[in-house]
Scaffold this active site. Structure first.
Site, mmCIF file in Angstrom:
data_model
loop_
_atom_site.group_PDB
_atom_site.id
_atom_site.type_symbol
_atom_site.label_atom_id
_atom_site.label_comp_id
_atom_site.label_asym_id
_atom_site.label_seq_id
_atom_site.Cartn_x
_atom_site.Cartn_y
_atom_site.Cartn_z
ATOM 1 N N CYS A 193 0.810 -1.227 0.000
ATOM 2 C CA CYS A 193 0.000 0.000 0.000
ATOM 3 C C CYS A 193 0.840 1.272 0.000
ATOM 4 C CB CYS A 193 -0.969 0.004 1.177
ATOM 5 S SG CYS A 193 -0.191 0.263 2.784
ATOM 6 N N HIS A 249 -1.814 11.366 15.552
ATOM 7 C CA HIS A 249 -2.377 10.652 14.413
ATOM 8 C C HIS A 249 -1.271 9.769 13.843
ATOM 9 C CE1 HIS A 249 -4.402 9.856 10.607
ATOM 10 N NE2 HIS A 249 -3.284 10.240 10.002
ATOM 11 N N HIS A 298 -4.330 4.724 9.604
ATOM 12 C CA HIS A 298 -5.664 4.118 9.630
ATOM 13 C C HIS A 298 -5.540 2.597 9.687
ATOM 14 C CE1 HIS A 298 -6.579 8.141 8.086
ATOM 15 N NE2 HIS A 298 -7.767 7.958 8.639
ATOM 16 N N ASP A 350 -8.428 -5.694 5.903
ATOM 17 C CA ASP A 350 -7.952 -6.517 4.783
ATOM 18 C C ASP A 350 -6.525 -7.022 4.998
ATOM 19 O OD1 ASP A 350 -6.519 -4.173 4.503
ATOM 20 O OD2 ASP A 350 -7.222 -3.726 2.486
ATOM 21 N N ARG A 366 -5.090 -4.507 8.880
ATOM 22 C CA ARG A 366 -3.913 -3.844 8.300
ATOM 23 C C ARG A 366 -3.838 -2.447 8.907
ATOM 24 N NH1 ARG A 366 -3.702 -0.397 3.609
ATOM 25 N NH2 ARG A 366 -5.779 -1.172 3.090
ATOM 26 N N CYS A 387 -2.162 0.657 8.734
ATOM 27 C CA CYS A 387 -1.424 1.380 7.709
ATOM 28 C C CYS A 387 -0.914 2.665 8.368
ATOM 29 C CB CYS A 387 -2.371 1.659 6.553
ATOM 30 S SG CYS A 387 -1.611 2.377 5.125
#
Length: 132
Positions: free
Chosen positions: A65, A102, A105, A109, A117, A119
């Site tokens: 990704c 932050h 996310h 999947d 996941r 990410c």
């Protein structure tokens, strides 16, 4: 865990501009540009803002990704998941449980054993290699 709270001005003085934009203003680093995207080093990933341990390299996997991906946080209380409805989407934001930075996310999947996941933006992390 005791919360670490600082003003935005204090964070701005402590972090570099990219770290500040991503960690405090919820920006995202460009895919495939982060220093930990392809890293295979054995160790523990810590929050760049408060040094809290967040992810272990044993849970990192290549999701393709463009950001470092993990199938689980280091412990259940290391991160907090928050509903995110920005950018016309419904997603689950991941923030540091100690300082509310932050991080990225989480998506449903990922691989087993969790199917998740996480990410995560490299700029939010500091990898501490495990001693051999």
């Amino acid at each position: 865990m005791e919360k670490l709270e600082k003003t935005l001005e204090e964070w701005k003085q402590m972090l570099d501009p990219e770290q500040y934009n991503v960690c405090r203003l919820k920006a995202t680093e460009r895919p495939f540009t982060g220093k930990y995207n392809s890293t295979k080093t054995d160790g523990v990933y810590h929050c760049i803002c408060c040094n809290e341990a967040l992810f272990d390299s044993t849970t990192k996997f290549d999701s393709g990704c463009g950001w470092p991906s993990f199938y689980a946080p280091i412990e259940g209380s290391a991160v907090v998941e928050v509903r995110d409805v920005s950018h016309g989407m419904i997603r689950t934001e991941v923030v540091c449980a100690k300082c509310d930075a932050h991080l990225g996310h989480v998506f449903p999947d990922g691989p087993e054993p969790t199917g998740l996941r996480y990410c995560i933006n490299s700029v939010c992390l500091d990898l501490v290699p495990r001693e051999a």
